[in-house]
Design a protein around this motif. Structure first.
Motif, PDB file in Angstrom:
ATOM      1  N   ALA A  90       0.843  -1.204   0.000  1.00  0.00           N
ATOM      2  CA  ALA A  90       0.000   0.000   0.000  1.00  0.00           C
ATOM      3  C   ALA A  90       0.879   1.255   0.000  1.00  0.00           C
ATOM      4  CB  ALA A  90      -0.921  -0.007   1.218  1.00  0.00           C
ATOM      5  N   LEU A  91       2.012   1.162   0.667  1.00  0.00           N
ATOM      6  CA  LEU A  91       2.941   2.307   0.713  1.00  0.00           C
ATOM      7  C   LEU A  91       3.487   2.614  -0.685  1.00  0.00           C
ATOM      8  CD1 LEU A  91       4.670   4.217   2.621  1.00  0.00           C
ATOM      9  CD2 LEU A  91       6.430   2.488   2.394  1.00  0.00           C
ATOM     10  N   ILE A  92       3.818   1.585  -1.420  1.00  0.00           N
ATOM     11  CA  ILE A  92       4.321   1.814  -2.789  1.00  0.00           C
ATOM     12  C   ILE A  92       3.201   2.403  -3.649  1.00  0.00           C
ATOM     13  CG2 ILE A  92       5.266   0.702  -4.851  1.00  0.00           C
ATOM     14  CD1 ILE A  92       6.430  -1.430  -2.852  1.00  0.00           C
ATOM     15  N   GLY A  93       1.987   1.886  -3.426  1.00  0.00           N
ATOM     16  CA  GLY A  93       0.840   2.457  -4.137  1.00  0.00           C
ATOM     17  C   GLY A  93       0.703   3.940  -3.852  1.00  0.00           C
ATOM     18  N   MET A  94       0.883   4.300  -2.583  1.00  0.00           N
ATOM     19  CA  MET A  94       0.791   5.712  -2.201  1.00  0.00           C
ATOM     20  C   MET A  94       1.903   6.517  -2.866  1.00  0.00           C
ATOM     21  SD  MET A  94       1.344   7.482   1.485  1.00  0.00           S
ATOM     22  CE  MET A  94       3.112   7.414   1.196  1.00  0.00           C
ATOM     23  N   ALA A  95       3.107   5.981  -2.858  1.00  0.00           N
ATOM     24  CA  ALA A  95       4.245   6.705  -3.457  1.00  0.00           C
ATOM     25  C   ALA A  95       3.998   6.952  -4.941  1.00  0.00           C
ATOM     26  CB  ALA A  95       5.534   5.918  -3.256  1.00  0.00           C
ATOM     27  N   CYS A  96       3.486   5.937  -5.633  1.00  0.00           N
ATOM     28  CA  CYS A  96       3.158   6.117  -7.060  1.00  0.00           C
ATOM     29  C   CYS A  96       2.123   7.221  -7.212  1.00  0.00           C
ATOM     30  CB  CYS A  96       2.598   4.830  -7.648  1.00  0.00           C
ATOM     31  SG  CYS A  96       3.791   3.520  -7.843  1.00  0.00           S
ATOM     32  N   PHE A  97       1.094   7.155  -6.390  1.00  0.00           N
ATOM     33  CA  PHE A  97      -0.020   8.090  -6.502  1.00  0.00           C
ATOM     34  C   PHE A  97       0.405   9.514  -6.117  1.00  0.00           C
ATOM     35  CE2 PHE A  97      -4.926   7.972  -5.887  1.00  0.00           C
ATOM     36  CZ  PHE A  97      -5.050   8.741  -7.022  1.00  0.00           C
ATOM     37  N   PHE A  98       1.433   9.629  -5.290  1.00  0.00           N
ATOM     38  CA  PHE A  98       1.903  10.968  -4.920  1.00  0.00           C
ATOM     39  C   PHE A  98       2.541  11.697  -6.099  1.00  0.00           C
ATOM     40  CE2 PHE A  98       1.893  10.771  -0.080  1.00  0.00           C
ATOM     41  CZ  PHE A  98       0.954  11.774  -0.003  1.00  0.00           C
TER      42      PHE A  98
END
Lengths: 312, 369
Positions: free
Chosen positions: B173-181
């Protein structure tokens, strides 16, 4: 006859219920420094926005170099340079990078662009600050703003109030730069609400108020349009009503005002009424303090046409 | 090329972009790693339980023997001794061996629940075997074997044979957030293409450059930088925190690329949405990725499952959840179709957002500047 570089006809622009441009007509000829003079909110920037095809308008036509100006008129856009009132540069790039970037949007040839960028740097006196970021420039930020707008050596330069909040020394530098650009062949449209600046700089002017073109001509032509000729002001004078009436009956006087010991006499047409006034005061043995004479300004023109001060 | 080079410089020198896309996720990763390290080091302690034999039940004794030392610590006692041990807290419960075994506990808690679950499991199995013995005696042996295999409490393995660690949910989920940022970067790029957002954008808009080309250039630059930042995050997780994500390197790169493109595209749409104020745009560019990551389980591990049960459509379109799913398919449950579906979803969202941005900006005149 000089080519018409900009032709605006019957331009109407509304912001909701507010009429920003009211059937505005403008013509700018090649080689001019054309002044668009008006108070804040008179529609100057809106007119420029429409001219650059950034703003929608409700009615009218805008032509630049004889062709309709649209968002996709790239050939026309390439011939125009704009210096905005607010500084429009990238904070993360150096002085050189900013000028090179904006010039690069217009000029693809590297060697040619380098020469143009170097010329713009010399022209704006930024040689010593090329590696600085915009925030590190003290007085040079406005010059950088100008350099980014003119580096590609456009035929038409639009300057939207570039001297607002600028100290007098920098202002003179900017005005001299504009004259130089004009001498080099660029047509300049210069918007301002500083009448002295417009009078000093512009070869022809349009006074704009509430989105309407209220008068167009050279500064002298505009002043000749109005009734006010010379205004004589006498300070430290004590007058009774009878003497004021006597002054009002002098030839060419069309208006007098007397308040707090200051007398203002406005004459219609011509100049050289000062001597006549001084002789009259001497005859009547009236004592007075400082006396001075002023010829009409563009503010008087604006005042007489619109009934309000240009600075309002 | 000059424009691309300068746009790269401008984007890379913007500290805000680097912070949201790299520094903030790294800080969270460190936090997660620190928290989960403690969790991982905590060892399982067998639950002490007393066994009181009232009537001999060999099957139950075999069952207790099977879990003794692995799940519970069983000790045979007399009635009184067992009651005393329960009162004093020495044991968490008392199993009464009988024809139908029973359990007595003195409190409610995790230990008591585990003891009860073990007994329920036993009773369920006995009931099932009795039913099989009655109705299909020939299958009795197979049923016993199957139940014995099922009742392995000790280790969980995935279909792909890889050990599943629940803490990985948080990192996915953290990587997902980083991508989305990437939306933060995209928003700035979008604003710099939209003349009614800034004077800088107005200056760019009056240049003789096609709007589509300008937006495409910015999108390419934003995507490239964002993709590199996400790769840097993966490298940090892998090499510094020792969190292995590279089940399939090409698939991992594809997921990161599609995720980054989605984030940047979303930001560009936000940036050119002229009617939204700057402060609201900034708020959205931070809160939307955080919300999506929350729903994908970044803060509460079970959240994605809760969303799946109540509003599964959200999990299908939430980019963070889709990225998280894609990492499952790469690292835990090898499923090419599932991975392809995730990639297609991310590409579809990116394409849709990019199209919206192009339509919003193409040959536009504005109502006001």
């Amino acid at each position: 006859m000089a080519e018409e570089v900009v032709k605006i006809r019957d331009l109407v622009k509304r912001y909701g219920d507010v009429l920003a441009l009211d059937h505005l007509d403008l013509s700018v000829e090649e080689g001019e420094i054309f002044g668009l003079l008006g108070p804040n909110g008179s529609g100057k920037s809106t007119a420029i926005g429409c001219l650059l095809a950034l703003l929608k308008y409700d009615r009218g036509t805008v032509e630049v170099f004889g062709r309709e100006m649209t968002p996709s008129a790239y050939a026309l856009k390439g011939r125009i340079g704009v210096v905005f009132q607010d500084v429009a540069v990238f904070g993360q790039m150096s002085v050189y990078e900013n000028i090179d970037y904006f010039c690069g949007l217009y000029v693809k040839d590297k060697a040619k662009r380098k020469q143009m960028v170097d010329e713009a740097i010399v022209f704006t006196g930024l040689e010593e600050q090329l590696k600085k970021r915009p925030r590190q420039l003290s007085g040079g930020l406005l010059r950088l703003n100008i350099a980014c707008g003119i580096a590609h050596q456009p035929e038409l330069i639009i300057m939207d109030e570039p001297t607002v909040a600028v100290d007098p020394q920098s202002r003179n530098h900017i005005l001299e730069g504009i004259r130089e650009l004009n001498r080099r062949g660029s047509t300049v449209i210069y918007t301002t609400h500083y009448m002295e600046e417009a009078e000093q700089l512009c070869t022809r002017l349009t006074i704009i108020d509430r989105g309407r073109n209220v008068a167009t001509g050279t500064a002298e032509q505009l002043k000749a349009m109005i009734r006010t000729g010379e205004t004589v002001t006498i300070e430290g004078i004590a007058l009774d009503e009878e003497r004021i009436q006597g002054i009002r009956s002098m030839p060419d006087v069309f208006e007098t005002s007397y308040r707090d010991g200051v007398l203002k006499i406005r004459f219609s047409g011509g100049r050289n009424h000062l001597l006549e006034v001084l002789h009259g005061l001497e005859r009547e043995q009236i004592t007075f303090g400082r006396v001075f004479s002023e010829m009409p300004t563009l503010n008087d023109v604006f005042l007489e046409i619109t009934g309000k001060e240009l600075r309002e | 090329m000059t424009e691309i080079r300068y746009r790269f410089l401008q984007v890379l020198r913007n500290r805000g972009n680097i912070f949201w896309a790299l520094i903030f996720p790294i800080a969270l990763a460190l936090l997660f790693n620190f928290s989960f390290k403690d969790l991982g080091e905590e060892t399982w302690k067998n639950i002490p339980a007393a066994v009181v034999i009232r009537n001999k039940n060999e099957t139950f004794e075999l069952f207790l023997k099977d879990i003794d030392g692995e799940l519970i610590e069983a000790e045979t006692m007399g009635e009184e001794e067992a009651a005393h041990a329960l009162d004093s807290g020495k044991v968490s419960g008392i199993y009464y061996e009988n024809e139908t075994p029973s359990l007595t506990v003195a409190a409610s808690g995790l230990s008591q629940t585990v003891l009860a679950s073990a007994l329920d499991s036993y009773l369920g199995d006995v009931s099932l075997l009795a039913e099989v013995a009655d109705e299909r005696p020939e299958g009795f042996e197979a049923a016993v074997r199957l139940l014995a295999e099922q009742n392995s409490y000790l280790r969980e393995e995935t279909l792909g044979g890889k050990t599943y660690n629940y803490t990985m949910d948080y990192f996915y989920a953290l990587i997902g957030m980083a991508c989305f940022f990437g939306c933060f970067m995209g928003m700035e790029l979008g604003e710099e293409c939209t003349a009614n957002q800034s004077v800088l954008a107005a200056r760019r808009s009056i240049a003789p450059v096609r709007k589509g080309k300008m937006v495409l250039t910015d999108m390419l630059v934003g995507f490239s930088v964002q993709f590199c930042l996400v790769l840097a995050l993966l490298a940090f997780l892998d090499f510094v925190l020792d969190i292995r994500l590279s089940g399939n390197l090409i698939a991992t790169l594809l997921v990161c690329a599609c995720g980054s493109l989605t984030g940047v595209s979303f930001g560009i749409v936000l940036g050119c949405a002229g009617r939204i104020s700057k402060s609201i745009r900034i708020g959205l560019s931070i809160s939307v990725p955080l919300l999506c990551s929350f729903l994908a389980g970044m803060m509460i591990g079970d959240m994605k499952q809760i969303v799946e049960e109540r509003a599964p459509l959200i999990n299908r379109v939430n980019p963070s959840a889709v990225i998280s799913d894609a990492f499952y398919y790469i690292n835990i449950y090898p499923d090419r179709r599932g991975l392809a579906r995730c990639l297609a979803t991310l590409a579809g969202i990116s394409f849709g957002l990019a199209s919206i941005a192009f339509l919003m900006m193409r040959r536009t005149r504005y109502d006001s500047l």
